[in-house]
Design an enzyme around this catalytic site. Structure first.
Site, short mmCIF file in Angstrom:
data_model
loop_
_atom_site.label_atom_id
_atom_site.label_comp_id
_atom_site.label_asym_id
_atom_site.label_seq_id
_atom_site.Cartn_x
_atom_site.Cartn_y
_atom_site.Cartn_z
CB ALA A 188 6.19 3.75 -11.77
CE1 TYR A 221 11.53 3.48 -2.30
CE2 TYR A 221 9.96 1.75 -2.87
CZ TYR A 221 10.92 2.26 -2.03
OH TYR A 221 11.27 1.57 -0.91
CE LYS A 241 0.64 -4.04 -2.80
NZ LYS A 241 0.70 -2.61 -2.53
NE ARG A 265 4.72 -1.85 6.37
CZ ARG A 265 4.99 -1.91 5.08
NH1 ARG A 265 4.60 -2.95 4.38
NH2 ARG A 265 5.61 -0.94 4.46
CD GLU A 321 -3.13 -1.24 3.13
OE1 GLU A 321 -3.03 -2.26 3.84
OE2 GLU A 321 -2.17 -0.63 2.66
P1 NAD Z 1 3.65 -2.56 -0.93
O1 NAD Z 1 2.81 -1.39 -0.63
O2 NAD Z 1 3.98 -2.77 -2.35
O3 NAD Z 1 2.91 -3.90 -0.38
C1 NAD Z 1 2.76 -4.26 0.97
C2 NAD Z 1 1.53 -3.69 1.60
O4 NAD Z 1 0.36 -3.91 0.83
C3 NAD Z 1 1.22 -4.36 2.92
O5 NAD Z 1 1.88 -3.74 3.96
C4 NAD Z 1 -0.30 -4.24 3.04
O6 NAD Z 1 -0.68 -3.36 4.03
C5 NAD Z 1 -0.74 -3.72 1.70
N1 NAD Z 1 -1.95 -4.39 1.19
C6 NAD Z 1 -2.93 -3.76 0.48
N2 NAD Z 1 -3.91 -4.61 0.16
C7 NAD Z 1 -3.57 -5.81 0.69
C8 NAD Z 1 -4.21 -7.09 0.72
N3 NAD Z 1 -5.39 -7.31 0.12
N4 NAD Z 1 -3.59 -8.09 1.36
C9 NAD Z 1 -2.40 -7.90 1.97
N5 NAD Z 1 -1.73 -6.71 1.99
C10 NAD Z 1 -2.31 -5.67 1.35
O7 NAD Z 1 4.97 -2.56 -0.17
P2 NAD Z 1 5.44 -1.61 0.99
O8 NAD Z 1 6.65 -2.23 1.53
O9 NAD Z 1 4.30 -1.33 1.90
O10 NAD Z 1 5.79 -0.22 0.33
C11 NAD Z 1 6.52 -0.13 -0.76
C12 NAD Z 1 5.69 0.60 -1.78
O11 NAD Z 1 5.52 1.94 -1.33
C13 NAD Z 1 6.43 0.63 -3.07
O12 NAD Z 1 6.02 -0.43 -3.89
C14 NAD Z 1 6.13 1.99 -3.61
O13 NAD Z 1 5.06 1.83 -4.51
C15 NAD Z 1 5.73 2.80 -2.40
N6 NAD Z 1 6.81 3.76 -2.08
C16 NAD Z 1 6.90 4.84 -2.86
C17 NAD Z 1 7.89 5.80 -2.63
C18 NAD Z 1 7.94 7.03 -3.50
O14 NAD Z 1 8.83 7.85 -3.30
N7 NAD Z 1 7.03 7.19 -4.43
C19 NAD Z 1 8.80 5.61 -1.58
C20 NAD Z 1 8.70 4.49 -0.79
C21 NAD Z 1 7.69 3.56 -1.05
#
Ligand code: NAD
Length: 331
Positions: A33, A35, A115, A136, A173
């Site tokens: 959250a 982030y 998700k 990815r 996933e």
């Molecule tokens: P994301 O995780 O918000 O969304 C994209 C991903 O969702 C896709 O790559 C896919 O694999 C996945 N996904 C899951 N279910 C799916 C479905 N039914 N259909 C399609 N895709 C699905 O974005 P992101 O770019 O992968 O990562 C960013 C997220 O990672 C941020 O929102 C954050 O929550 C987390 N993050 C956290 C930190 C931290 O320090 N806490 C740091 C970096 C990233």
């Protein structure tokens, strides 16, 4: 202007540091959250001050740099992120955007899914046989985790049934069940005085472990949520039909999905899933809404970081920081 530039630089510095701990070390030091909040703040600042946008800004990039532990694989097509929102208006804006882009005023059929909070991977099947798997990575190149992915029991090494395309790409996933995560942490705490911060990070560390035997021991799971048939002629016209076919071939597809034709149905699905999210033995952080028609998906295409035809409606997380309470999802 200098103070805005300084604010942007400081935000980027912090976000890049958090990404390093999250993606590279699988040890986040702030909540998702926190982030997401900082990334949205940076995105809005850049939107109002476009002269400061740079190609290496975290708002323009996907994932992280690749680890040297694995060979690199170039994806057949980019593995992008998802546009996301925490509020109703953000979702309604998405619908308006796609209708405007397509120049239509009718309801568009949408496919809603869970998700899954896991690690995105791509698997290539040729003549129905598992050939290779990759993370990815930075969206264009991923890490070759073929041997490790073969250790995941729910990923079939051979597909069954008929009409299997010559080449098939499955995207989905990898995740760890909450019960397996608790057991793993208990043992890890006793044996190494160390624990993983959450099931997602435990799954990421296990999938990208240098020793595939460890990957096998960690009992990872997989759900398929996308595919590409690499075929000019395809009998399916919707994303939903494609996923159903994947399931027939033996790929695990989560059953909690719904075809919706308007935002009321989307929000009903969202509310139903949010209520029962704690019943699932795996973490989810929202729902994903996708334009169902493959033809419309093709017309909508992609922007630099995400497909225009999908959006994630994220839950206001339990660990959400108080600042975000003002943008809580309300329907
Ligand atoms: P994301 O995780 O918000 O969304 C994209 C991903 O969702 C896709 O790559 C896919 O694999 C996945 N996904 C899951 N279910 C799916 C479905 N039914 N259909 C399609 N895709 C699905 O974005 P992101 O770019 O992968 O990562 C960013 C997220 O990672 C941020 O929102 C954050 O929550 C987390 N993050 C956290 C930190 C931290 O320090 N806490 C740091 C970096 C990233």
């Amino acid at each position: 202007m200098t103070s805005i530039k300084n604010k942007i630089d400081q935000l980027r510095k912090n976000i890049l540091k958090y990404e390093y701990f999250y993606h590279k070390l699988d040890q986040p030091i702030v909540s998702d959250a926190e982030y997401d909040y900082l990334l949205h703040k940076l995105y809005n600042l850049e939107l109002k001050n476009k002269q400061f946008i740079t190609a290496d800004s975290p708002t323009q990039k996907i994932g992280s740099n690749l680890s040297n532990k694995f060979q690199k694989i170039t994806h057949f097509s980019p593995m992008l992120s998802l546009d996301n929102t925490f509020n109703v208006q953000g979702y309604l804006d998405f619908e308006t955007r796609i209708k405007k882009f397509l120049n239509v005023n009718l309801e568009i059929s949408l496919c809603c899914e869970l998700k899954i909070d896991g690690i995105a991977i791509s698997i290539i099947y040729e003549e129905g046989i598992f050939i290779r798997a990759a993370t990815r990575g930075d969206g264009y190149k991923g890490e070759n985790i073929t041997v490790n992915a073969k250790m995941i029991k729910s990923i079939p090494l051979k597909l069954t049934g008929c009409d299997i395309p010559k080449r098939l790409e499955i995207r989905g996933e990898v995740f760890m069940l909450k019960s397996d995560f608790l057991e793993l942490n208990e043992i890890s705490q006793i044996e190494k005085n160390k624990s993983f911060s959450n099931p997602r990070n435990a799954a990421a560390g296990s999938l990208r472990h240098i020793d595939p035997k460890i990957t096998a021991e960690r009992k990872l799971m997989f759900f398929c949520h996308g595919c590409d048939f690499f075929s000019e002629i395809e009998k399916f016209t919707t994303h939903y039909e494609r996923l159903m076919q994947c399931s027939v071939w033996g790929l695990p597809v989560n059953k909690e999905m719904k075809n919706c034709s308007n935002y009321t149905e989307v929000f009903d699905f969202y509310k139903k899933i949010e209520k029962k999210r704690h019943v699932f033995n795996f973490d989810i952080d929202g729902i994903v809404v996708k334009v169902n028609s493959l033809e419309l998906q093709n017309k909508l295409g992609f922007n630099s970081k995400s497909p225009r035809w999908a959006i994630a409606l994220k839950f206001s997380s339990l660990e959400r920081i108080t600042r975000l309470n003002s943008v809580k999802f309300q329907v």
